[in-house]
Design an enzyme around this catalytic site. Structure first.
Site, mmCIF file in Angstrom:
data_model
loop_
_atom_site.group_PDB
_atom_site.id
_atom_site.type_symbol
_atom_site.label_atom_id
_atom_site.label_comp_id
_atom_site.label_asym_id
_atom_site.label_seq_id
_atom_site.Cartn_x
_atom_site.Cartn_y
_atom_site.Cartn_z
ATOM 1 N N GLU A 40 22.991 56.305 90.070
ATOM 2 C CA GLU A 40 23.652 57.587 89.890
ATOM 3 C C GLU A 40 23.617 58.328 91.220
ATOM 4 O O GLU A 40 22.559 58.468 91.832
ATOM 5 C CB GLU A 40 22.956 58.434 88.820
ATOM 6 C CG GLU A 40 23.661 59.779 88.586
ATOM 7 C CD GLU A 40 22.897 60.718 87.656
ATOM 8 O OE1 GLU A 40 23.486 61.718 87.234
ATOM 9 O OE2 GLU A 40 21.705 60.444 87.369
ATOM 10 N N GLU A 59 19.772 61.480 95.479
ATOM 11 C CA GLU A 59 19.948 62.929 95.633
ATOM 12 C C GLU A 59 19.511 63.321 97.045
ATOM 13 O O GLU A 59 18.467 62.880 97.519
ATOM 14 C CB GLU A 59 19.115 63.685 94.594
ATOM 15 C CG GLU A 59 19.124 65.192 94.734
ATOM 16 C CD GLU A 59 20.504 65.788 94.598
ATOM 17 O OE1 GLU A 59 20.896 66.564 95.498
ATOM 18 O OE2 GLU A 59 21.200 65.481 93.614
ATOM 19 N N ASP A 86 21.522 60.929 101.426
ATOM 20 C CA ASP A 86 22.923 61.240 101.173
ATOM 21 C C ASP A 86 23.585 60.007 100.574
ATOM 22 O O ASP A 86 23.577 58.933 101.180
ATOM 23 C CB ASP A 86 23.600 61.624 102.495
ATOM 24 C CG ASP A 86 25.020 62.123 102.306
ATOM 25 O OD1 ASP A 86 25.553 62.027 101.190
ATOM 26 O OD2 ASP A 86 25.592 62.626 103.291
ATOM 27 N N ASP A 122 30.657 67.657 93.036
ATOM 28 C CA ASP A 122 31.297 68.816 93.637
ATOM 29 C C ASP A 122 32.812 68.600 93.649
ATOM 30 O O ASP A 122 33.294 67.598 94.193
ATOM 31 C CB ASP A 122 30.785 68.988 95.066
ATOM 32 C CG ASP A 122 31.178 70.319 95.696
ATOM 33 O OD1 ASP A 122 32.267 70.841 95.362
ATOM 34 O OD2 ASP A 122 30.408 70.836 96.524
ATOM 35 N N ASP A 150 33.698 68.580 84.184
ATOM 36 C CA ASP A 150 34.316 69.617 83.359
ATOM 37 C C ASP A 150 35.469 70.272 84.118
ATOM 38 O O ASP A 150 36.065 71.229 83.633
ATOM 39 C CB ASP A 150 33.286 70.673 82.951
ATOM 40 C CG ASP A 150 32.721 71.430 84.146
ATOM 41 O OD1 ASP A 150 32.706 70.850 85.263
ATOM 42 O OD2 ASP A 150 32.294 72.585 83.981
ATOM 43 N N THR A 188 23.932 65.391 80.966
ATOM 44 C CA THR A 188 23.191 65.951 82.085
ATOM 45 C C THR A 188 22.793 67.384 81.736
ATOM 46 O O THR A 188 23.268 67.955 80.763
ATOM 47 C CB THR A 188 24.050 65.963 83.364
ATOM 48 O OG1 THR A 188 25.072 66.967 83.234
ATOM 49 C CG2 THR A 188 24.709 64.608 83.607
ATOM 50 N N GLU A 189 21.944 67.988 82.572
ATOM 51 C CA GLU A 189 21.587 69.392 82.355
ATOM 52 C C GLU A 189 22.829 70.278 82.421
ATOM 53 O O GLU A 189 23.008 71.181 81.604
ATOM 54 C CB GLU A 189 20.583 69.864 83.411
ATOM 55 C CG GLU A 189 19.225 69.201 83.345
ATOM 56 C CD GLU A 189 19.151 67.940 84.180
ATOM 57 O OE1 GLU A 189 18.061 67.345 84.256
ATOM 58 O OE2 GLU A 189 20.190 67.522 84.752
ATOM 59 N N TYR A 190 23.667 70.017 83.401
ATOM 60 C CA TYR A 190 24.894 70.804 83.578
ATOM 61 C C TYR A 190 25.794 70.658 82.357
ATOM 62 O O TYR A 190 26.369 71.635 81.875
ATOM 63 C CB TYR A 190 25.610 70.337 84.833
ATOM 64 C CG TYR A 190 26.853 71.136 85.171
ATOM 65 C CD1 TYR A 190 26.796 72.189 86.085
ATOM 66 C CD2 TYR A 190 28.082 70.839 84.595
ATOM 67 C CE1 TYR A 190 27.926 72.928 86.401
ATOM 68 C CE2 TYR A 190 29.213 71.569 84.900
ATOM 69 C CZ TYR A 190 29.136 72.609 85.802
ATOM 70 O OH TYR A 190 30.255 73.337 86.104
ATOM 71 N N GLU A 191 25.918 69.443 81.866
ATOM 72 C CA GLU A 191 26.770 69.162 80.712
ATOM 73 C C GLU A 191 26.298 69.914 79.478
ATOM 74 O O GLU A 191 27.105 70.480 78.723
ATOM 75 C CB GLU A 191 26.769 67.655 80.459
ATOM 76 C CG GLU A 191 27.722 67.174 79.381
ATOM 77 C CD GLU A 191 27.739 65.661 79.295
ATOM 78 O OE1 GLU A 191 28.389 65.137 78.376
ATOM 79 O OE2 GLU A 191 27.091 64.999 80.148
#
Length: 216
Positions: free
Chosen positions: A44, A69, A96, A118, A154, A192-195
């Site tokens: 990922e 990450e 990166d 992003d 999203d 994910t947390e964002y999701e």
């Protein structure tokens, strides 16, 4: 997005070098040596706080996972979650992820996940999007023949761009969902947390695709 520096992050990372790699160039072609078992390898790029990669590893003990990450404070939070999980089939990489072909040998990776990357909404920044041809050429090199790319977002604009980018590059689409959480594709979906936080505000888009095997 600027992330607040965590004073404890560097020390915590140094204390858990068995679970996180900070010099990935030394592992090229030898990632399996970081795991207890030699198993299919899935990566990922951009792991956030680590919920997705840790939960995937928990649900799929037959697969080895690598989470990449670049931000130290972010990956330190993910590392803490990994330490608490006790899982042995997931490793983290502080680097990166833009040039994965410098991190992995050819055909070393079985699948690649891009979650809520992003969007780089300005046209002049399109080449920075992780689904642009600039990155697809690297993914094609490290993925095994017919290796899968799974992309979730999203952002409608980024999703439409990614569909066109993948199609123009010649990838084969396996699944395309315009509202993942209200579709058959949501079965087995790991959020994910964002999701979790933003799915109530609008649909989540997902696509799964692979490179044609004849290109390898």
């Amino acid at each position: 997005m600027r992330v607040r520096k965590k004073p404890w992050a560097e020390g915590y990372i140094n204390d858990h070098s068995d679970l996180i790699v900070t010099a990935p160039e030394t592992q090229l072609g030898h990632w399996q040596e970081r795991f207890e078992k030699q198993q299919p390898l899935q990566i990922e790029i951009g792991i956030g706080k680590g919920r997705f990669i840790v939960e995937m590893a928990r649900q799929h003990p037959e697969i080895n996972f690598l989470g990449i990450e670049i931000q130290e404070s972010v990956i330190a939070t993910a590392l803490r979650q990994l330490v608490e999980s006790g899982l042995t089939n997931v490793q983290l990489v502080e680097t990166d992820g833009a040039n994965v072909d410098t991190l992995f040998a050819e055909n070393e990776v079985d699948a690649l996940f891009l979650n809520f990357s992003d969007p780089w909404p300005k046209t002049r920044h399109a080449k920075r999007r992780l689904t642009s041809p600039n990155f697809l050429v690297h993914y094609e090199k490290v993925l095994k023949p017919a290796g899968m790319i799974q992309f979730k977002t999203d952002n409608r604009g980024l999703f439409e761009y990614s569909l066109a980018s993948f199609n123009n590059y010649g990838l084969t689409f396996d699944e395309v969902w315009l509202d993942l959480h209200n579709s058959a594709g949501n079965e087995g979906n790991v959020e994910t947390e964002y999701e979790q936080k933003f799915s109530a505000k609008g649909p989540i888009y997902e696509l799964k695709a692979h490179f044609p095997t004849l290109t390898h």
